[in-house]
Design a protein around this motif. Structure first.
Motif, mmCIF file in Angstrom:
data_model
loop_
_atom_site.group_PDB
_atom_site.id
_atom_site.type_symbol
_atom_site.label_atom_id
_atom_site.label_comp_id
_atom_site.label_asym_id
_atom_site.label_seq_id
_atom_site.Cartn_x
_atom_site.Cartn_y
_atom_site.Cartn_z
ATOM 1 N N TRP A 160 -4.832 9.916 -2.484
ATOM 2 C CA TRP A 160 -5.468 8.612 -2.415
ATOM 3 C C TRP A 160 -4.586 7.610 -1.707
ATOM 4 N N ILE A 161 -5.209 6.530 -1.278
ATOM 5 C CA ILE A 161 -4.506 5.390 -0.693
ATOM 6 C C ILE A 161 -4.779 4.200 -1.598
ATOM 7 N N THR A 162 -3.723 3.537 -1.994
ATOM 8 C CA THR A 162 -3.814 2.470 -2.992
ATOM 9 C C THR A 162 -3.259 1.174 -2.428
ATOM 10 N N VAL A 163 -3.971 0.076 -2.718
ATOM 11 C CA VAL A 163 -3.560 -1.256 -2.305
ATOM 12 C C VAL A 163 -3.409 -2.122 -3.550
ATOM 13 N N SER A 164 -2.369 -2.934 -3.567
ATOM 14 C CA SER A 164 -2.151 -3.894 -4.649
ATOM 15 C C SER A 164 -2.631 -5.267 -4.194
ATOM 16 N N ALA A 165 -3.390 -5.946 -5.076
ATOM 17 C CA ALA A 165 -3.906 -7.280 -4.734
ATOM 18 C C ALA A 165 -4.170 -8.065 -6.015
ATOM 19 N N SER A 166 -4.250 -9.374 -5.866
ATOM 20 C CA SER A 166 -4.507 -10.233 -7.021
ATOM 21 C C SER A 166 -5.974 -10.272 -7.399
ATOM 22 N N GLU A 167 -6.829 -9.673 -6.576
ATOM 23 C CA GLU A 167 -8.251 -9.534 -6.878
ATOM 24 C C GLU A 167 -8.649 -8.070 -6.686
ATOM 25 N N PRO A 168 -9.530 -7.550 -7.528
ATOM 26 C CA PRO A 168 -9.999 -6.181 -7.317
ATOM 27 C C PRO A 168 -10.819 -6.078 -6.041
ATOM 28 N N ALA A 193 0.844 -1.188 0.000
ATOM 29 C CA ALA A 193 0.000 0.000 0.000
ATOM 30 C C ALA A 193 0.880 1.240 0.000
ATOM 31 N N TYR A 194 0.350 2.314 -0.562
ATOM 32 C CA TYR A 194 1.033 3.602 -0.481
ATOM 33 C C TYR A 194 -0.009 4.709 -0.459
ATOM 34 N N ALA A 195 0.411 5.869 0.016
ATOM 35 C CA ALA A 195 -0.438 7.061 0.005
ATOM 36 C C ALA A 195 0.210 8.101 -0.881
ATOM 37 N N SER A 196 -0.588 8.720 -1.724
ATOM 38 C CA SER A 196 -0.102 9.775 -2.603
ATOM 39 C C SER A 196 -0.719 11.087 -2.169
ATOM 40 N N MET A 197 0.129 12.091 -1.974
ATOM 41 C CA MET A 197 -0.324 13.379 -1.485
ATOM 42 C C MET A 197 -0.033 14.438 -2.523
ATOM 43 N N GLY A 198 -1.078 14.908 -3.186
ATOM 44 C CA GLY A 198 -0.936 15.963 -4.180
ATOM 45 C C GLY A 198 -2.164 16.841 -4.176
ATOM 46 N N SER A 199 -2.521 17.360 -5.353
ATOM 47 C CA SER A 199 -3.727 18.177 -5.457
ATOM 48 C C SER A 199 -4.941 17.381 -4.994
ATOM 49 N N SER A 200 -5.021 16.134 -5.450
ATOM 50 C CA SER A 200 -5.930 15.153 -4.864
ATOM 51 C C SER A 200 -5.061 14.086 -4.220
ATOM 52 N N GLY A 208 -0.416 -3.829 5.377
ATOM 53 C CA GLY A 208 0.761 -3.931 6.225
ATOM 54 C C GLY A 208 0.842 -2.832 7.271
ATOM 55 N N PRO A 209 1.792 -2.959 8.230
ATOM 56 C CA PRO A 209 1.880 -2.026 9.367
ATOM 57 C C PRO A 209 2.540 -0.699 9.035
ATOM 58 N N GLU A 210 3.090 -0.552 7.808
ATOM 59 C CA GLU A 210 3.687 0.711 7.439
ATOM 60 C C GLU A 210 3.221 1.109 6.047
ATOM 61 N N MET A 211 3.296 2.392 5.764
ATOM 62 C CA MET A 211 2.820 2.888 4.482
ATOM 63 C C MET A 211 3.812 3.886 3.919
ATOM 64 N N ILE A 212 4.172 3.684 2.661
ATOM 65 C CA ILE A 212 5.004 4.653 1.959
ATOM 66 C C ILE A 212 4.134 5.826 1.554
ATOM 67 N N ILE A 213 4.682 7.018 1.658
ATOM 68 C CA ILE A 213 3.972 8.216 1.230
ATOM 69 C C ILE A 213 4.797 8.903 0.154
ATOM 70 N N VAL A 214 4.131 9.310 -0.920
ATOM 71 C CA VAL A 214 4.803 9.981 -2.026
ATOM 72 C C VAL A 214 4.030 11.248 -2.363
ATOM 73 N N GLY A 215 4.627 12.100 -3.186
ATOM 74 C CA GLY A 215 3.972 13.328 -3.604
ATOM 75 C C GLY A 215 4.418 14.521 -2.788
ATOM 76 N N GLY A 216 3.850 15.676 -3.121
ATOM 77 C CA GLY A 216 4.277 16.923 -2.490
ATOM 78 C C GLY A 216 4.108 16.938 -0.987
ATOM 79 N N GLY A 217 3.034 16.328 -0.488
ATOM 80 C CA GLY A 217 2.790 16.316 0.948
ATOM 81 C C GLY A 217 3.799 15.507 1.734
#
Length: 515
Positions: A268-276, A259-266, A408-417
């Motif tokens: 979101w939090i995104t999760v990768s999985a083998s099923e939608p 999972a990761y969080a993206s911080m920008g103008s909008s 998972g217990p930690e989350m990567i954060i990317v983007g301006g925030g």
């Protein structure tokens, strides 16, 4: 120096171009901006020619960097903003100078018409398309048919943003599963366009571009384009992917439960999985991943950075002005001010849906606001409440994903925030998990596109080298003393967001009456 690849992250505000070595190191990058046009309410348009010129300009600037040698470049891949609708004639020529981008919401009537024939929940479970329906390509195409019939009559194919750049580079029309999954007619589990949905829209299946793998080579760069850009003949163009999926790949989110969080103008939090991850109430938006056999599912808030900018531009312009005069980083000055207020901002709550909301937040009509204002509150409280409001809005989104899958217990954060240690700590406290900033940071989407190029050229066997590139530069753990405050803040935020949703109809009527 050896082989290199060029990656282009075609975003809403501009293109970020970067050159990567096979070890994943970025040796140079350049950003070129372009405009978005708003000719009418809900109309959000850009000029594809501006994208192309930005790509060319950024590459020319990169070649001025002594670390970059044009003769070493082996491949190009593009990440592009989603839900595009570019009409092409039988010769592949673009039929409109200005085209709707992902956030264009004009196709309301077309979506309503479509859903007289298709059950909305069935459509969502088939496509995973959890944004407000009018944003999706199929409805924009239906709008074109109804409102520009002369152009539609000459249209043979509709493609997206990065696929247009690939067409200009190679002369070939193609898309990939990640971009196709934002058309509104893509069957996620079947991995193809749905004949039933295309028929319900009254469109031809041939209107949608052929699908190839994200790592497939679309073709060689055209000789005349190679000469114009100063490239050697034989440079390959890899299919690339939609920005959400490329950012997830570059953001180390491509294995089960990442999972990761993206911080920008909008944001979101995104999760990768083998099923939608599909849910009729929350409606996470789902895209096919550029990583084979995987899906990315996300919940979001539309107005995070934009709400923060509105608050600081409207209420705190003197703070920004003073920082500029003093030669101080504006964001550092704002975060220092926010840090003067205690956690919980003395009971002030901010709902950041100033530009409307996602389906889960209440849709396009919902609006934001400050709740709990009283005479004790100062500017620091207002600013801290703004930052906390964005984090709390995303915490609601995170809780829904946690309900659907293990994260998972930690989350990567990317983007301006991600740049602010203060805001990262707010996120850690509100999310109640570790927040990790790595050196990849704002290069995530470009790195994802580069990884597709490297894999497509056989320079990488898989995407695992990305994990080693995420060297931590900062780690924020939840502060135990903040848990009580943010439990109360989360409960208050939930009620405040519900209240804003309930008020949306009345406020919309007021806006109309006051116009």
């Amino acid at each position: 120096m050896g082989d290199t690849v060029a990656a282009f992250d075609l975003g809403t505000g501009g293109v970020k171009a970067a050159i990567f070595r096979p070890d994943g190191t970025c040796i140079a990058e350049e950003v070129v901006s372009y405009r978005t046009f708003y000719p009418s309410s809900s109309y959000h348009e850009q000029r594809p020619e501006d994208w192309w010129e930005a790509i060319c300009a950024s590459l020319r600037t990169l070649f001025e960097n002594t670390a970059v040698k044009a003769g070493d470049m082996r491949a190009i891949a593009v990440s592009g903003h989603s839900l595009g609708c570019l009409p092409l004639n039988e010769n592949g020529a673009l039929l409109q100078e200005f085209v709707p981008i992902w956030s264009d919401g004009r196709a309301v009537a077309e979506a309503e018409d479509f859903f007289t024939r298709v059950d909305p929940d069935t459509w969502y479970r088939t496509t995973g398309n959890g944004f407000p329906a009018p944003l999706y390509t199929v409805f924009k195409a239906m709008w074109l048919r109804r409102n520009a019939p002369d152009i539609f009559a000459r249209t043979r194919t509709i493609i997206g943003t990065k696929d247009y750049i690939n067409l200009r580079l190679t002369g070939r029309i193609a898309t990939d599963p990640s971009y196709a999954s934002g058309t509104g007619v893509y069957d996620l589990k079947a991995g193809r366009y749905s004949a039933e949905l295309v028929e319900a829209a009254g469109l031809s299946r041939d209107l949608f571009a052929p699908i190839v793998a994200s790592t497939d080579v679309v073709g060689d760069i055209l000789p005349e384009i190679a000469e114009r850009l100063g490239l050697s003949p034989g440079v390959k163009v890899v299919a690339g992917g939609v920005d959400n999926s490329c950012m997830a790949l570059g953001g180390r989110t491509f294995l089960e439960g990442d999972a990761y969080a993206s911080m920008g103008s909008s944001s979101w939090i995104t999760v990768s999985a083998s099923e939608p991850l599909l849910d009729d109430r929350v409606r996470p938006f789902v895209f096919a991943h550029v990583a084979p056999g995987m899906f990315i599912s996300a919940t979001s808030i539309f107005s995070s950075g934009t709400s923060f900018n509105w608050v600081t531009d409207t209420l705190l312009p003197d703070v920004k002005h003073a920082a500029r005069l003093a030669g101080v980083d504006v964001h550092d000055a704002l975060f220092r001010l926010a840090g003067e207020a205690p956690a919980g901002a003395r009971g002030l709550i901010f709902v950041p849906t100033l530009g409307g909301g996602t389906s889960f937040e209440g849709g396009p009509a919902v609006r934001g606001g400050f709740l709990g204002l009283d005479l004790q509150h100062g500017r620091a409280d207002i600013l801290r409440a703004t930052l906390e409001g964005v984090a709390l809005g995303l915490r609601i989104a995170l809780d829904e994903l946690r309900r659907m899958t293990a994260i998972g217990p930690e989350m990567i954060i990317v983007g301006g925030g991600a740049r602010s240690a203060f805001w990262r700590q707010v996120f850690a406290d509100v999310f109640d998990c570790a927040i990790v900033k790595t050196r990849v940071d704002q290069q995530a989407a470009a790195l994802g596109a580069a990884a597709l190029a490297l894999a497509g050229m056989g320079l990488w066997e898989d995407f695992l080298p990305i994990r080693a590139l995420h060297v931590a530069e900062g780690r924020s753990e939840p502060a135990p003393e903040a848990r009580k405050v943010y439990r109360a803040a989360l409960a208050a935020y939930r009620r405040a967001a519900e209240q804003q949703h309930e008020l949306s109809g009345a406020l919309a009527a007021l806006r109309e009456a006051a116009t």
